[in-house]
Motif scaffolding. Structure first.
Motif, PDB file in Angstrom:
ATOM      1  N   LYS A 147       0.839  -1.200   0.000  1.00 23.60           N
ATOM      2  CA  LYS A 147       0.000   0.000   0.000  1.00 23.60           C
ATOM      3  C   LYS A 147       0.875   1.251   0.000  1.00 23.60           C
ATOM      4  N   ASP A 148       0.380   2.288  -0.647  1.00 27.64           N
ATOM      5  CA  ASP A 148       1.100   3.560  -0.659  1.00 27.64           C
ATOM      6  C   ASP A 148       0.889   4.311   0.650  1.00 27.64           C
ATOM      7  N   HIS A 149       1.997   4.785   1.208  1.00 23.44           N
ATOM      8  CA  HIS A 149       1.959   5.605   2.422  1.00 23.44           C
ATOM      9  C   HIS A 149       2.684   6.913   2.156  1.00 23.44           C
ATOM     10  N   LEU A 150       2.250   7.952   2.847  1.00 24.18           N
ATOM     11  CA  LEU A 150       2.954   9.226   2.780  1.00 24.18           C
ATOM     12  C   LEU A 150       4.053   9.241   3.831  1.00 24.18           C
ATOM     13  N   LYS A 151       5.223   9.706   3.430  1.00 21.91           N
ATOM     14  CA  LYS A 151       6.349   9.821   4.362  1.00 21.91           C
ATOM     15  C   LYS A 151       6.771  11.294   4.427  1.00 21.91           C
ATOM     16  N   PRO A 152       6.301  12.028   5.454  1.00 24.94           N
ATOM     17  CA  PRO A 152       6.700  13.436   5.589  1.00 24.94           C
ATOM     18  C   PRO A 152       8.211  13.568   5.706  1.00 24.94           C
ATOM     19  N   THR A 153       8.766  14.522   4.983  1.00 23.15           N
ATOM     20  CA  THR A 153      10.222  14.712   4.974  1.00 23.15           C
ATOM     21  C   THR A 153      10.658  15.994   5.677  1.00 23.15           C
ATOM     22  N   LYS A 154       9.847  17.031   5.569  1.00 22.50           N
ATOM     23  CA  LYS A 154      10.169  18.303   6.232  1.00 22.50           C
ATOM     24  C   LYS A 154       8.899  19.137   6.311  1.00 22.50           C
ATOM     25  N   TYR A 155       8.968  20.213   7.075  1.00 22.71           N
ATOM     26  CA  TYR A 155       7.819  21.113   7.165  1.00 22.71           C
ATOM     27  C   TYR A 155       8.290  22.559   7.250  1.00 22.71           C
ATOM     28  N   SER A 156       7.407  23.454   6.914  1.00 15.81           N
ATOM     29  CA  SER A 156       7.656  24.883   7.061  1.00 15.81           C
ATOM     30  C   SER A 156       6.334  25.530   7.493  1.00 15.81           C
TER      31      SER A 156
END
Length: 237
Positions: free
Chosen positions: A155-164
């Motif tokens: 299954k496809d998952h989102l992997k957060p890498t950074k935020y602003s």
């Protein structure tokens, strides 16, 4: 007692749903902004319930803060950030091309903790060692989370890498600090009047270390949330 019981049952129900992998919210097309706003609003207490399992929730326990900014050396320990539960989601934008999720929200925030301060604020000398009680009225935040898509268990998952983020304290900021100037009441009252009379400029200049701390904790929980839930769990495929 009845109200407390109802709230406790709702939190328990949310945790059960999260642990089972079934989210009790309507799935949206990621391009449907009109659907995403109420869906994210409905998902907020579920997300907070999950955070609560790991010592988060509406009362974020901030990690120690130390900064030297604009001539002020400042520290804040044992601090809590309260106000996530009352957040109102204003807009949600999913940009697949830029791999970014942007959420605009506003809320009232209360920060409490033990502070030390030495230096100047807007060229005005300040020193103290006591308790801080800070209230931010109508804090508006635009949070952008960049992500990658990874496959996990088929299954496809989102992997957060950074935020602003961008922020603005719209209505008011109120500062209460005990033991300023070693308890000198006249100097303390003068400084508190100065801080609260210039709340806009001061909150703009000195709130980022607090926001950095709180949003970093939230971002870490967002990483865990997306790791547990596939894109199909939260959106129409």
């Amino acid at each position: 007692m009845e109200a407390v019981l109802k709230v406790s049952c709702l939190v328990l129900l949310a945790i059960v749903h999260v642990q089972s992998g079934v989210l009790p919210v309507d799935k949206c097309s990621l391009s449907d902004k009109g659907c995403l706003v109420p869906a994210v609003q409905k998902m907020l207490p579920i997300f907070l319930a999950k955070m609560q399992e790991y010592g988060g929730g509406d009362d974020l326990k901030l990690t120690p803060i130390n900064f030297d900014l604009g001539g002020l050396k400042y520290s804040l320990t044992g601090a809590t950030w309260n106000g996530l539960k009352g957040s109102v989601i204003d807009s949600v934008n999913w940009d697949a091309g830029k791999k970014a999720l942007t959420i605009d929200f506003h809320t009232d925030v209360n920060v409490k903790g033990a502070y030390t301060a030495d230096g100047t604020i807007m060229e005005k000398p300040i020193t103290g060692d006591g308790e801080l009680n800070l209230k931010l009225k109508n804090l508006q935040v635009k949070l952008t989370i960049n992500f990658e898509t990874v496959n996990k268990g088929g299954k496809d998952h989102l992997k957060p890498t950074k935020y602003s983020y961008e922020f603005d304290v719209k209505d008011n900021a109120h500062y209460d600090m005990t033991n300023l100037y070693n308890g000198d009441k006249a100097q303390s009252d003068d400084m508190l009047n100065f801080l609260n009379g210039n709340w806009k400029a001061i909150s703009t200049a000195f709130s980022p270390p607090l926001l950095d701390n709180a949003l970093n904790i939230i971002h870490n929980h967002v990483i865990s949330f997306f790791d547990e839930h596939s894109v199909g769990d939260i959106s129409k495929e």
